[in-house]
Motif scaffolding. Structure first.
Motif, PDB file in Angstrom:
ATOM      1  N   GLN A  47       0.837  -1.186   0.000  1.00  0.00           N
ATOM      2  CA  GLN A  47       0.000   0.000   0.000  1.00  0.00           C
ATOM      3  C   GLN A  47       0.877   1.243   0.000  1.00  0.00           C
ATOM      4  N   SER A 339      -5.760  -1.556  -3.700  1.00  0.00           N
ATOM      5  CA  SER A 339      -6.181  -1.630  -2.301  1.00  0.00           C
ATOM      6  C   SER A 339      -7.678  -1.374  -2.247  1.00  0.00           C
ATOM      7  N   THR A 371     -12.042  -4.320  -4.424  1.00  0.00           N
ATOM      8  CA  THR A 371     -10.946  -3.879  -5.288  1.00  0.00           C
ATOM      9  C   THR A 371     -11.364  -3.801  -6.751  1.00  0.00           C
ATOM     10  N   SER A 407      -5.205   3.141   0.178  1.00  0.00           N
ATOM     11  CA  SER A 407      -3.845   3.625  -0.082  1.00  0.00           C
ATOM     12  C   SER A 407      -3.834   4.999  -0.742  1.00  0.00           C
TER      13      SER A 407
END
Length: 708
Positions: A47, A339, A371, A407
């Motif tokens: 991340q 992420s 995701t 992230s």
């Protein structure tokens, strides 16, 4: 190569592979959690909020498929011995009564709480124990032999291996139609433990348990299971499991097929999908790679950072686009992230600063681990449904699509385009009003948009008023009703087969063994009602109905199984596949040749002595398929078995693996070719549909022809 040919090739070559990580086996006290829905394999990532160029590519964790199959399906046990312990299950962690026993409760599946015997042992004290694995949670432990008795499932005599045939197989908590869904899987092997009230109770290779409809499975023998394990263990397959195969080629597509659904290549190539894959991962990834290698498909966007995959059928708003005032604008496409996504936002704002704007967002909890998200999602909150621009006035605007993730908490702009909204009187049909089938219509009409993008007025409800000049120039009479002039050859071909094809369906009673001989009849006798041209949209003016183009026909909508319900995939598909036998072409005493079938199912409602579940299948296999039509039965997200169409062949809507319903390939008579009369004079396809003889060229001056 056109898309229909590409799809057929992929369907023929695809073999089945697993789709989910194995479920760890642990001993849990007092409760068991319901198995999660089978996910698309996820990537392990670092991340980072750094710019895209500085981010590390996502790393895919390969799955030991062979080990997973062995452990979850217990392939080392040729025969599974099943037991039950009555109202309560007490598991010992060790084969001795001195260990602390744990009460195991089944809170996921109903009616049964069975155990698989793994081995028999004797404790130091001389007590007999079974080592067991539960068939509802995967827990392993020991039970006293004296507490066990024969299983309900074992008494049914139904057992063995199978592979999931349905593209999206639901594992249910109960043996009833509207039961809770515990997990959804595709491209898996399963082990059948028994039957309960018409449902099979199974363990899947992903380690999930539940009830499934028999029509969703195809029975296989142990040899096929062992062959699958051998493929998964092959060195060439293991070497490619972590290879994303970014270079599209037929050779790489073959490698991806061997590697299977759990491979990095499938994980990567499914991001070429404008609508995220929730089923048929291996098949869709293979089609995407082959399409890209042929220069006709999208390239994957991957999962690095936050990426957007636009839809070629229903493109997102582009720079300089004009929207029609008073109409909604459909948003298609998918977002992929390395992420978990936390939000996706669409906004259209006046560039003058004094006009109204529309801003809508969907949000996700980090623990959802989303995701991949489709703007038209049917399982999550749909941004497309929330985003409505009908109330905006004419003027200049800017459209923005953005997203955030764990992230990247600051919005990442994925699309930014200046556009304008203008007044159109009447409205004009545009590509945005086609539900992922614009390219099929464009191909059918030989690139002539004036043949199908017509002016229209909004009426009440779904109805629309089509421009009279366009309608008079393009909609003509055929033997099956009013249709588009370009579609006449296909409707005339279908009508020819209906009026000249004989069929017989005999009814076999499986309990008594007696057969009620069916009558020899024309296919046309199985058509209770039909309808063709109707100027309307699908629902809420979102997408055009192809009945408005004059390229679709509804047949027998009054026979229940043909209603637009997803569950009819299994009702119709199961009856045709499992209970309808094709006996070949036969000849009666008067010399009439006919297609002979035997039905041994139990569906009670019948039309002309033929069960309703198979009527439209017979019409499709023996008439409409030969005439170049697709069948709405094969839609992926629903099942519209009344609907036969010429301009709707989107691969994402026809991916149900029940494709094997067709039984007749050798026909009594040769292909029938429509010879146009001076009127009407339809234009043929540039590229005929598969299975069709090329049609003759059009003659001039289209005018209506009286109905036969």
């Amino acid at each position: 190569m056109n898309r229909s040919q590409l799809l057929s090739i992929c369907i023929i070559t695809v073999f089945l592979a697993g789709t989910a990580l194995s479920t760890p086996i642990v001993l849990r006290a007092d409760a068991t959690t319901s198995p999660e829905a089978t996910p698309l394999p996820t990537a392990t990532v670092t991340q980072s909020a750094q710019p895209e160029s500085a981010q590390q590519p996502s790393e895919f964790v390969a799955v030991d498929v062979a080990r997973r199959i062995r452990e979850n399906l217990q392939t080392d046990l040729p025969t599974l011995r099943l037991i039950s312990t009555g109202t309560a299950i007490f598991l010992y962690p060790e084969p001795t009564k001195k260990s602390t026993k744990i009460k195991l409760r089944n809170v996921s599946t109903k009616h049964i709480s069975e155990l698989i015997i793994l081995s028999e042992v004797t404790s130091p004290e001389g007590a007999a124990f079974y080592q067991v694995k539960s068939t509802f949670s995967g827990d392993v432990g020991y039970v006293l032999v004296r507490d066990a008795h024969n299983s309900k499932l074992a008494k049914t005599g139904v057992s063995g291996y199978a592979r999931i045939e349905a593209a999206n197989c639901d594992l249910l908590a109960d043996s009833r139609e509207k039961s809770e869904v515990l997990a959804t899987e595709c491209e898996h092997l399963v082990r059948i433990l028994g039957e309960m009230e018409g449902y099979y109770y199974v363990i899947t290779e992903a380690g999930n348990f539940g009830y499934v409809l028999p029509s969703q499975l195809v029975r296989i023998d142990e040899a096929e299971v062992l062959a699958r394990i051998a493929r998964a263990e092959a060195p060439a397959v293991q070497e490619t499991m972590s290879d994303p195969m970014r270079e599209p080629s037929a050779a790489n597509a073959a490698k991806m097929l061997r590697a299977g659904t759990d491979s990095a290549a499938v994980h990567y190539w499914t991001t070429a999908e404008a609508h995220i894959a929730t089923q048929g991962f291996l098949k869709k990834a293979t089609i995407a790679m082959l399409s890209a290698s042929a220069g006709s498909g999208l390239m994957p966007v991957g999962y690095e950072g936050i990426q957007f995959q636009s839809c070629p059928e229903v493109p997102i708003i582009h720079e300089g686009d004009t929207l029609q005032q008073g109409l909604d604008y459909n948003l298609h496409g998918s977002i992929y992230s390395d992420s978990a996504l936390t939000s996706v936002t669409a906004e259209i704002a006046s560039t003058s600063g004094d006009g109204a704007s529309v801003k809508q967002s969907v949000s996700f909890l980090p623990e959802q681990s989303i995701t991949a998200y489709s703007l038209t999602s049917k399982t999550l909150d749909s941004l497309d449904k929330k985003f409505d621009v009908r109330a905006l006035r004419a003027g200049q605007y800017r459209f923005t699509l953005s997203a955030t993730s764990i992230s990247q908490p600051e919005p990442v702009v994925l699309v930014s385009a200046a556009c304008n909204i203008a007044v159109y009187k009447p409205h004009t049909l545009t590509q945005n009003k086609f539900d992922d089938n614009y390219q099929d219509a464009l191909e059918f009409f030989r690139g002539d948009t004036s043949s199908f993008l017509f002016p229209y007025y909004i009426s009440g409800g779904r109805g629309i008023g089509i421009d009279v000049a366009w309608r008079n120039a393009h909609i003509v009479r055929s033997s099956l009703g009013r249709v588009h002039v370009n579609a006449v050859p296909y409707f005339e071909a279908a009508n020819h087969y209906l009026e000249n094809t004989y069929v017989r369906v005999s009814l076999l009673n499986r309990h008594s063994g007696k057969t009620l001989e069916g009558k020899i009849m024309l296919l046309d006798d199985l058509v209770a009602k039909h309808g063709t041209f109707v100027p309307r949209f699908q629902t809420n003016l979102d997408y055009i109905s192809h009945h408005a183009l004059g390229t679709a026909i509804d047949v027998n909508d009054n026979l229940y199984p043909n209603s637009n319900l997803l569950s009819n995939h299994d009702l119709i598909g199961g009856d045709v596949r499992n209970h309808l036998t094709y006996n070949g072409i036969k000849t009666d005493a008067s010399g009439i040749q006919y297609y002979d079938f035997t039905y041994d199912g139990t569906y009670p409602a019948r039309y002309q002595m033929v069960p309703n579940t198979i009527v439209n299948y017979l019409l499709y296999d023996l008439a409409f398929y030969r005439a170049g039509f697709e069948w709405g039965f094969y839609y992926e997200t629903t099942c519209d078995a009344m609907h036969f169409m010429l301009t709707e062949n989107d691969r994402n809507r026809h991916m149900h693996t029940d494709i094997g319903l067709r039984k007749v390939y050798d026909y009594i008579d040769p292909e029938w070719v429509y010879v146009p009369t001076p009127s009407p004079s339809p234009a043929p396809l540039l590229t005929p549909k598969l299975g069709m003889t090329p049609l003759p060229a059009a003659t001039p001056t289209p005018t209506p022809t009286p109905k036969k």
